[in-house]
Design an enzyme around this catalytic site. Structure first.
Site, PDB file in Angstrom:
ATOM      1  CG  ASP A   1      20.093 -40.217 -32.638  1.00 40.15           C
ATOM      2  OD1 ASP A   1      20.193 -40.902 -32.289  1.00 40.15           O
ATOM      3  OD2 ASP A   1      19.474 -39.169 -31.764  1.00 40.15           O
TER       4      ASP A   1
ATOM      5  CG  HIS B   1      20.691 -48.249 -32.285  1.00 41.18           C
ATOM      6  ND1 HIS B   1      19.725 -48.758 -31.635  1.00 41.18           N
ATOM      7  CD2 HIS B   1      20.310 -47.470 -31.426  1.00 41.18           C
ATOM      8  CE1 HIS B   1      19.974 -48.340 -30.545  1.00 41.18           C
ATOM      9  NE2 HIS B   1      20.573 -47.548 -30.470  1.00 41.18           N
TER      10      HIS B   1
ATOM     11  N   GLY C   1      24.522 -47.710 -22.056  1.00 42.74           N
ATOM     12  CA  GLY C   1      23.366 -47.085 -22.271  1.00 42.74           C
ATOM     13  C   GLY C   1      22.849 -47.013 -23.706  1.00 42.74           C
TER      14      GLY C   1
ATOM     15  CG  HIS D   1      24.108 -44.424 -31.528  1.00 40.19           C
ATOM     16  ND1 HIS D   1      23.531 -43.397 -31.723  1.00 40.19           N
ATOM     17  CD2 HIS D   1      24.124 -45.119 -31.531  1.00 40.19           C
ATOM     18  CE1 HIS D   1      23.117 -44.200 -30.356  1.00 40.19           C
ATOM     19  NE2 HIS D   1      23.806 -45.244 -30.153  1.00 40.19           N
TER      20      HIS D   1
HETATM   21  P1  5GP Z   1      20.871 -45.992 -27.862  1.00 38.45           P
HETATM   22  O1  5GP Z   1      21.188 -44.946 -26.581  1.00 38.45           O
HETATM   23  O2  5GP Z   1      19.780 -47.204 -27.463  1.00 38.45           O
HETATM   24  O3  5GP Z   1      21.748 -46.331 -27.860  1.00 38.45           O
HETATM   25  O4  5GP Z   1      20.416 -45.178 -28.771  1.00 38.45           O
HETATM   26  C1  5GP Z   1      19.080 -44.586 -28.627  1.00 38.45           C
HETATM   27  C2  5GP Z   1      18.906 -43.362 -29.359  1.00 38.45           C
HETATM   28  O5  5GP Z   1      18.041 -43.256 -30.431  1.00 38.45           O
HETATM   29  C3  5GP Z   1      19.394 -42.184 -28.651  1.00 38.45           C
HETATM   30  O6  5GP Z   1      20.473 -42.026 -29.372  1.00 38.45           O
HETATM   31  C4  5GP Z   1      18.020 -41.659 -29.442  1.00 38.45           C
HETATM   32  O7  5GP Z   1      18.047 -40.227 -30.347  1.00 38.45           O
HETATM   33  C5  5GP Z   1      17.537 -42.629 -30.761  1.00 38.45           C
HETATM   34  N1  5GP Z   1      16.289 -42.062 -30.874  1.00 38.45           N
HETATM   35  C6  5GP Z   1      14.630 -43.031 -30.120  1.00 38.45           C
HETATM   36  N2  5GP Z   1      13.618 -43.219 -30.297  1.00 38.45           N
HETATM   37  C7  5GP Z   1      14.141 -42.250 -31.522  1.00 38.45           C
HETATM   38  C8  5GP Z   1      12.327 -42.008 -32.276  1.00 38.45           C
HETATM   39  O8  5GP Z   1      11.737 -41.621 -32.430  1.00 38.45           O
HETATM   40  N3  5GP Z   1      13.104 -41.602 -34.207  1.00 38.45           N
HETATM   41  C9  5GP Z   1      14.795 -41.545 -34.292  1.00 38.45           C
HETATM   42  N4  5GP Z   1      15.313 -40.654 -35.543  1.00 38.45           N
HETATM   43  N5  5GP Z   1      15.988 -41.769 -33.305  1.00 38.45           N
HETATM   44  C10 5GP Z   1      15.715 -42.218 -31.689  1.00 38.45           C
END
Ligand code: 5GP
Ligand code: ZN
Length: 110
Positions: free
Chosen positions: A30, A99, A92, A101
């Site tokens: 991440d 994806h 969130g 986490h």
């Molecule tokens: P969400 O909030 O959608 O559940 O999580 C999105 C996650 O993707 C966040 O933890 C954020 O830090 C990560 N993220 C967003 N853009 C990128 C990226 O370009 N590369 C990587 N490796 N992680 C990303």
């Protein structure tokens, strides 16, 4: 999907730290880690969110869970882990490509 950041990472159009890769799944570091170990387990196929999955996605969902198990066995300090899905904006979710986490390496408060 051309405007999807994770599709662009999967196609290697955008470089990223890839931890593991299988036929259906990719694991990334991440970019803004919330724990000492914070990976994203991502289906290569574009799926918007968990709510969008249907019975045809059961194989990739199973692969994601087995990938989490493999990470916990192989990554030092990841024996205990948390697996988290944000489903929808209010929950969130900010990237609308499914994806999971994978969080580990610290004691999580309850
Ligand atoms: P969400 O909030 O959608 O559940 O999580 C999105 C996650 O993707 C966040 O933890 C954020 O830090 C990560 N993220 C967003 N853009 C990128 C990226 O370009 N590369 C990587 N490796 N992680 C990303
Ligand atoms: Zn996508």
């Amino acid at each position: 999907m051309q405007d999807c950041i994770f599709c662009r990472i999967v196609s290697k159009e955008i470089p990223s730290k890839i931890i593991r890769e299988s036929e259906q799944v990719i694991v990334l570091q991440d970019i803004a880690p919330k724990a000492p170990i914070h990976f994203l387990i991502i289906p290569k196929k574009h799926i918007r969110d968990l709510s969008s999955c249907d019975s045809q996605d059961s194989s990739v969902l199973s692969d994601i869970l087995m990938m989490a198990q493999a990470l916990s066995k192989e990554v030092p300090g990841a024996e205990n882990f948390k697996l988290l899905v944000n489903n929808g904006h209010s929950a969130g979710q900010r990237v609308f490509h499914l994806h999971f986490h994978f969080l580990a390496g610290k004691v999580f408060s309850e």
